[in-house]
Design a protein around this motif. Structure first.
Motif, short mmCIF file in Angstrom:
data_model
loop_
_atom_site.label_atom_id
_atom_site.label_comp_id
_atom_site.label_asym_id
_atom_site.label_seq_id
_atom_site.Cartn_x
_atom_site.Cartn_y
_atom_site.Cartn_z
N GLN A 1 -8.49 -12.92 1.81
CA GLN A 1 -7.97 -12.28 2.85
C GLN A 1 -6.92 -11.34 2.14
OE1 GLN A 1 -9.28 -11.79 5.59
NE2 GLN A 1 -10.74 -13.41 5.59
N THR A 2 -6.18 -11.87 1.20
CA THR A 2 -5.02 -11.17 0.62
C THR A 2 -5.63 -9.93 -0.20
OG1 THR A 2 -3.57 -12.90 0.62
CG2 THR A 2 -2.92 -11.10 -0.64
N ALA B 1 3.24 -2.64 -0.92
CA ALA B 1 3.38 -3.39 -2.20
C ALA B 1 4.07 -4.70 -2.15
CB ALA B 1 4.15 -2.36 -3.29
N GLU B 2 5.20 -4.72 -1.27
CA GLU B 2 5.98 -5.86 -1.10
C GLU B 2 5.20 -6.89 -0.41
OE1 GLU B 2 9.10 -4.82 1.18
OE2 GLU B 2 10.20 -3.65 -0.52
N THR B 3 4.33 -6.46 0.73
CA THR B 3 3.38 -7.43 1.40
C THR B 3 2.42 -8.11 0.60
OG1 THR B 3 3.69 -6.08 3.60
CG2 THR B 3 1.81 -7.42 3.60
N ILE B 4 1.60 -7.41 -0.09
CA ILE B 4 0.80 -7.83 -0.99
C ILE B 4 1.21 -8.88 -2.20
CG2 ILE B 4 -0.93 -7.61 -3.05
CD1 ILE B 4 -1.12 -4.59 -1.45
N ILE B 5 2.56 -8.55 -2.75
CA ILE B 5 3.24 -9.32 -3.68
C ILE B 5 3.45 -10.71 -3.09
CG2 ILE B 5 5.16 -9.64 -5.11
CD1 ILE B 5 5.01 -6.52 -5.51
N LEU B 6 4.09 -10.62 -1.98
CA LEU B 6 4.43 -11.82 -1.11
C LEU B 6 3.38 -12.67 -0.62
CD1 LEU B 6 7.91 -10.83 0.39
CD2 LEU B 6 7.49 -11.78 -1.85
N SER B 7 2.48 -11.89 -0.20
CA SER B 7 1.03 -12.69 0.21
C SER B 7 0.42 -13.45 -0.80
CB SER B 7 0.25 -11.78 0.86
OG SER B 7 -0.88 -12.32 1.47
N TYR B 8 0.24 -12.95 -1.99
CA TYR B 8 -0.21 -13.70 -2.97
C TYR B 8 0.85 -14.81 -3.54
CZ TYR B 8 -4.21 -10.72 -4.35
OH TYR B 8 -5.23 -10.16 -4.53
N GLY B 9 2.23 -14.54 -3.42
CA GLY B 9 2.89 -15.62 -3.60
C GLY B 9 2.92 -16.82 -2.73
N ARG B 10 2.97 -16.62 -1.37
CA ARG B 10 2.95 -17.87 -0.56
C ARG B 10 1.68 -18.42 -0.19
NH1 ARG B 10 7.72 -14.74 3.05
NH2 ARG B 10 9.66 -16.19 2.19
N HIS B 11 0.66 -17.47 -0.46
CA HIS B 11 -0.56 -17.91 0.51
C HIS B 11 -1.53 -18.34 -0.66
CE1 HIS B 11 -0.06 -15.05 4.04
NE2 HIS B 11 0.75 -16.15 3.92
N VAL B 12 -1.29 -18.21 -2.17
CA VAL B 12 -2.05 -18.64 -3.00
C VAL B 12 -1.28 -19.28 -4.09
CG1 VAL B 12 -3.53 -18.16 -4.72
CG2 VAL B 12 -3.37 -16.68 -2.71
N VAL B 13 -0.06 -18.67 -4.69
CA VAL B 13 0.59 -19.54 -5.61
C VAL B 13 1.43 -20.79 -5.28
CG1 VAL B 13 2.58 -19.37 -7.04
CG2 VAL B 13 0.92 -17.38 -7.06
N GLY B 14 1.94 -20.46 -3.91
CA GLY B 14 2.49 -21.64 -3.25
C GLY B 14 1.74 -22.88 -2.77
N LEU C 1 -0.25 0.10 -6.93
CA LEU C 1 -0.92 -0.87 -6.00
C LEU C 1 -2.17 -1.61 -6.95
CD1 LEU C 1 -0.73 0.76 -2.58
CD2 LEU C 1 0.79 -0.95 -3.50
N ALA C 2 -2.73 -0.94 -7.55
CA ALA C 2 -3.78 -1.44 -8.14
C ALA C 2 -3.59 -2.09 -9.44
CB ALA C 2 -4.70 -0.32 -8.64
N GLN C 3 -2.46 -1.49 -10.00
CA GLN C 3 -1.94 -2.26 -11.29
C GLN C 3 -1.25 -3.87 -10.62
OE1 GLN C 3 0.88 0.35 -12.77
NE2 GLN C 3 -0.50 1.17 -14.29
N ILE C 4 -0.50 -3.78 -9.48
CA ILE C 4 0.02 -5.04 -8.96
C ILE C 4 -1.12 -5.95 -8.86
CG2 ILE C 4 1.13 -5.93 -7.00
CD1 ILE C 4 2.83 -3.10 -6.60
N GLN C 5 -2.24 -5.48 -7.96
CA GLN C 5 -3.47 -6.34 -7.76
C GLN C 5 -4.05 -6.92 -8.86
OE1 GLN C 5 -5.14 -7.52 -5.18
NE2 GLN C 5 -6.88 -8.29 -6.09
N GLN C 6 -4.08 -6.08 -10.14
CA GLN C 6 -4.57 -6.61 -11.30
C GLN C 6 -3.80 -7.62 -12.08
OE1 GLN C 6 -4.95 -3.65 -14.48
NE2 GLN C 6 -6.77 -4.65 -15.12
N LEU C 7 -2.37 -7.06 -12.15
CA LEU C 7 -1.57 -8.22 -12.91
C LEU C 7 -1.27 -9.50 -12.25
CD1 LEU C 7 1.01 -8.57 -14.87
CD2 LEU C 7 2.43 -7.42 -12.88
#
Length: 320
Positions: A107-108, A152-165, A291-297
């Motif tokens: 979803q993210t 950008a902030e939403t995507i970064i934190l969503s990956y952090g909390r909904h996947v990494v955490g 935004l694409a670079q953030i997604q890829q990284l």
């Protein structure tokens, strides 16, 4: 170790098999957001808050109500899950299912691709519509550049909390820990102190979320810092790492901001009130390319994270 012994050790490692099974199931059979059980949790949190969060109570009473409401919801689920774990016939299926429910990778990624497309087309209305369910702040007044930063902030934190955490706490305590982590993050969002009615009541939830976020998000931030521009990213952590109001998310934003020279953070409007937030990262406002670079990284580093976690699960739950 022979090949047959290695394969046997893999097939008997229930924690590792549940991890891979949940990741596979999540990508093959994702749960649509409107049907996700966590939506029920969110609504229940709002209903309970409406009952016990009284604006006319004094500060201490509202904060105590926040702690009691959080404990009632979270420990009730903990008790139920522990009881169920003692009764299930196939523990690996139970752990796999809980991790599947807790993960929100697809979803993210879908949000990231949709937002990037709308942002690239300068479609402000679509950008606002996509971000609205994920933000507690007012998106109607955001300019296109402001929407890019918020996205950008939403995507970064969503990956952090909904996947990494989620994956981190699964490694620590299995599927029960993974889903309990997501529930705690859900309470912090439902009762966010940025909303006027939860300005005091919601502080316990956000404090608990901040504590359980610190280790996984900071470890992932260090993983993100490796490679290109690593020295700049680490220097940014030294200078700005403690500036953000939440220690775990702050490190993620700082590392990506400096690594990609992006301007993140800054003032935001909540409930029509301007709130000053620290400015993090570089000086470039995020564009569709960024935004694409953030997604890829993040995606690349998530594969490394999963590989490392799989190795640790193999060592500690298989070999030892």
């Amino acid at each position: 170790m022979t090949t047959s012994a290695f394969i046997a050790s893999l097939t008997t490692n229930s924690s590792l098999l549940a991890l891979w099974g949940a990741l596979l199931l999540h990508w093959l059979l994702p749960i649509p957001s409107p049907l996700h059980p966590l939506r029920i949790w969110h609504r229940l949190a709002l209903l309970i808050a409406a009952r016990v969060n009284h604006p006319y109570d004094n500060y201490a009473q509202r904060q105590l109500a926040g702690y009691l409401a959080w404990s009632l919801m979270w420990f009730t689920v903990l008790t139920l899950l522990f009881a169920m774990s003692q009764l299930v016939l196939y523990p690996i299926i139970f752990q796999l299912t809980l991790l599947w429910l807790a993960l929100d990778w697809q979803q993210t990624a879908h949000l990231s691709h949709q937002f990037n497309h709308a942002y690239n087309c300068n479609d402000k209305d679509q950008c606002r519509q996509l971000l609205a369910p994920h933000l507690n702040r007012n998106t109607d007044v955001l300019s296109l550049l402001g929407l890019g930063k918020a996205g950008a902030e939403t995507i970064i934190l969503s990956y952090g909390r909904h996947v990494v955490g989620v994956l981190f706490w699964y490694m620590i305590g299995g599927g029960i820990a993974a889903i309990l982590y997501r529930l705690a993050i859900g309470l912090a969002r439902a009762w966010s102190p940025t909303r006027a009615q939860y300005a005091v009541f919601g502080y316990p939830a956000i404090r608990i979320a901040a504590i359980i976020d610190i280790l996984p998000l900071r470890l992932f931030a260090l993983l993100l810092s490796l490679g290109r521009n690593s020295r700049v990213a680490l220097q940014g952590l030294r200078n700005q790492g403690e500036n953000w109001h939440l220690p775990g998310p702050g490190w993620l934003l700082v590392v990506i901001g400096h690594k990609l020279t992006l301007s993140l953070g800054g003032p935001a409007i909540y409930n029509n009130v301007k709130m000053e937030r620290p400015r993090l990262g570089g000086r470039i406002t995020p564009s569709a390319l960024h935004l694409a670079q953030i997604q890829q990284l993040i995606t690349q580093r998530l594969y490394v994270w999963i590989a490392v976690e799989s190795l640790l699960l193999y060592i500690f739950y298989g070999v030892l």
